[in-house]
Every structure is written in C-alpha cells, then in structure tokens.
Write a protein that holds these residues in place. Structure first.
Motif, PDB file in Angstrom:
ATOM      1  N   ARG A 278       0.955  -1.256   0.234  1.00 12.46           N
ATOM      2  CA  ARG A 278      -0.005   0.105   0.096  1.00 12.46           C
ATOM      3  C   ARG A 278       0.869   1.394  -0.020  1.00 12.46           C
ATOM      4  NH1 ARG A 278      -5.559  -0.760   1.116  1.00 12.46           N
ATOM      5  NH2 ARG A 278      -6.176  -2.694   1.856  1.00 12.46           N
TER       6      ARG A 278
ATOM      7  N   HIS B  76       2.941   3.153  -7.350  1.00  9.80           N
ATOM      8  CA  HIS B  76       2.068   2.592  -8.500  1.00  9.80           C
ATOM      9  C   HIS B  76       1.470   1.282  -8.057  1.00  9.80           C
ATOM     10  CE1 HIS B  76       4.340   5.748 -10.826  1.00  9.80           C
ATOM     11  NE2 HIS B  76       5.411   5.154 -10.200  1.00  9.80           N
ATOM     12  N   ARG B  77       0.463   1.122  -8.737  1.00  6.28           N
ATOM     13  CA  ARG B  77      -0.128  -0.376  -8.725  1.00  6.28           C
ATOM     14  C   ARG B  77       0.440  -1.372  -9.095  1.00  6.28           C
ATOM     15  NH1 ARG B  77      -6.587  -0.763 -10.057  1.00  6.28           N
ATOM     16  NH2 ARG B  77      -6.037  -2.690  -9.061  1.00  6.28           N
ATOM     17  N   HIS B  78       1.172  -1.239 -10.030  1.00  5.39           N
ATOM     18  CA  HIS B  78       1.715  -2.415 -11.110  1.00  5.39           C
ATOM     19  C   HIS B  78       3.007  -1.991 -11.650  1.00  5.39           C
ATOM     20  CE1 HIS B  78      -2.422  -3.625 -11.539  1.00  5.39           C
ATOM     21  NE2 HIS B  78      -1.877  -4.791 -10.923  1.00  5.39           N
TER      22      HIS B  78
ATOM     23  N   VAL C 213       1.792  -7.286  -7.413  1.00  5.52           N
ATOM     24  CA  VAL C 213       2.403  -5.980  -7.964  1.00  5.52           C
ATOM     25  C   VAL C 213       2.677  -6.005  -9.459  1.00  5.52           C
ATOM     26  CG1 VAL C 213       2.293  -4.920  -5.594  1.00  5.52           C
ATOM     27  CG2 VAL C 213       4.516  -5.878  -6.812  1.00  5.52           C
TER      28      VAL C 213
END
Length: 264
Positions: free
Chosen positions: A115, A119-121, A149
């Motif tokens: 968290r 960035h998410r990915h 991720v």
C-alpha cells in the motif's frame, strides 16, 4: 536534511558499499548484467521497476544508467542504507532531473507494505542478496505479494544465496576457496560487513541513521541479525509457480548463488 548530511559524499558511500559487497560477491556485476539483460528481453528498455529490499539502490543505479527511459521505486526498511540511496540519487543529476527514482520505507514482512508503493503495477520487480533474511514461509507470502504488483507479462528476478544441497563436496570446495580469497582481500584492506558498519557509525552524516538501524536490526558486531533460511534455486522456482507465476526457472548461477526468474 541537515547541513552535515547535505555535505556528505554520498557517491563515495555508494562506492564503499559496492566494494564491501564485492568482497562477498566477486561476480556481483555479472549477475546485475544478467538481470538487466532479462528485463530488457522480457519487458523492453523502458521498464517501471520495483527495487525490492533496495539497500543503497545498487540495482536502481545500474538500471537507470542502462535504460534512459526507465523509472524505479526502491523499497527498504534500513534507514542508513536508504539515507545513502536518497543522497546518492539526489546528488546524481542524471536521475534527479527527471525524478526517475523514488524510495519508500517499508517492512516486507508487513502484510500491508504494498500500500506504500506509488504505483499499482510494475513491469519488473528486482532484488539481489536480500531475501535470504526471510524465513521460507515469509518468502512464499512475499512471492504472492510480488505477483500482485506485477503487470501481466511482468518479470521478477531474485539473485541470492541458493546453494544446491545435492552437491555437498562441490559446495564445500567452493566455500573453502572463497574464504581463502576473502582472507587475502581483507589482509589487503578490504572492509567486511562488520567493518563497514563500524565505519558508517563513526560518520557524522550517518551516525543517526545507523543508530536507528541498529535499534531495528541489531548491531552486526553482535552477530547476524537475520533469521532467514537459504533454499535452492529449484525451491524458489516452485515457490514462484505456487504464488501464481506462469513460468519460473534459474537463469544464472555460480556454485553458491543463483538468480531465479518468474514470469507473470
């Protein structure tokens, strides 16, 4: 950052870290080259990188020099090594100009550590000589989080201590050979892990972060802070497949170390 910290020669500290690590890993640059070759082959020359347990940012430094359009997020818990990393990249205009690198303080054993990422990915998650600090069950959990991720088609590379238990005589011979080499280098003035930390603790710019680091991990002079386990490359490949990677295998090795690649 204080005036003392701002005046520190962070590039010199980065170089001294590299020299200390090379005392243990004389083929360190070779594994970095193989790692970045695999990144380029599988996700191209403009990767968004997550540098896992990044330390002083050794992987990010080499990746951003090789890939001018790459970006990197370094994650670590060690306040002293992160101080060097931030100082090095702030002072290095090649990276500062485009804000190509960022650092996040996080404990990889914290179930919520992802968290904290910006960035998410990511296209590539890279790590070297770090995850052997974790217990096997903790590493299996982490591999699942890494898969989460990575984008589809993304790549994970872990270069670490991965001796093959099926070859005890080969392992013993290499261990003896490396110990003799290390003894020669140390006699010539090369710092080992404990020496390096003792030097860092005496430096005005690093004394505070090093003291904090010792509170978190313990003083290296008092013994190994790690409670991890060493597994074979085959174990890591199986664990990655169990964590959701489509393919996983060793892509580089020495007698004692290996690099395992997982493809999402």
């Amino acid at each position: 950052m204080t005036e003392t910290a701002a005046a520190a020669d962070w590039q010199a500290w980065q170089r001294s870290w590299d020299r200390q690590q090379e005392w243990y890993l004389p083929d360190r640059e070779e594994r970095f080259r193989a790692m970045l070759d695999a990144v380029e082959a599988l996700v191209g020359p403009e990767p968004r990188i997550l540098d896992l347990a990044c330390g002083t940012g050794s992987i990010s430094d080499r990746a951003l020099r090789r890939f001018p359009k790459a970006t990197s997020t370094g994650v670590d818990l060690d306040p002293a090594l992160l101080t060097i990393a931030r100082g090095h990249f702030t002072a290095e205009s090649l990276f500062r100009a485009e804000s190509r690198v960022a650092f996040v303080t996080a404990d990889l054993r914290d179930p919520e550590w992802t968290r904290r990422l910006p960035h998410r990915h990511y296209d590539a998650v890279l790590t070297a000589t770090a995850l052997h600090w974790l217990r096997s069950e903790e590493l299996s959990v982490l591999y699942g989080q890494v898969a989460g991720v990575l984008r589809d088609g993304g790549v994970f590379l872990n270069a670490d201590h991965m001796p093959d238990p099926a070859t005890p005589r080969i392992n013993a011979a290499d261990h003896a050979f490396q110990k003799e080499r290390q003894a020669r280098d140390k006699a010539a003035g090369t710092q080992d892990w404990v020496d390096w930390w003792e030097t860092a603790a005496r430096d005005a710019a690093l004394a505070g972060p090093v003291a904090e680091r010792f509170r978190i991990f313990g003083n290296p002079a008092d013994g190994d802070h790690a409670d991890g386990e060493v597994q074979s490359a085959a174990w890591h490949a199986r664990a990655l497949r169990d964590a959701g990677f489509a393919e996983a295998r060793a892509v580089w090795c020495s007698v004692s170390d290996a690099m395992v690649l997982g493809l999402k």
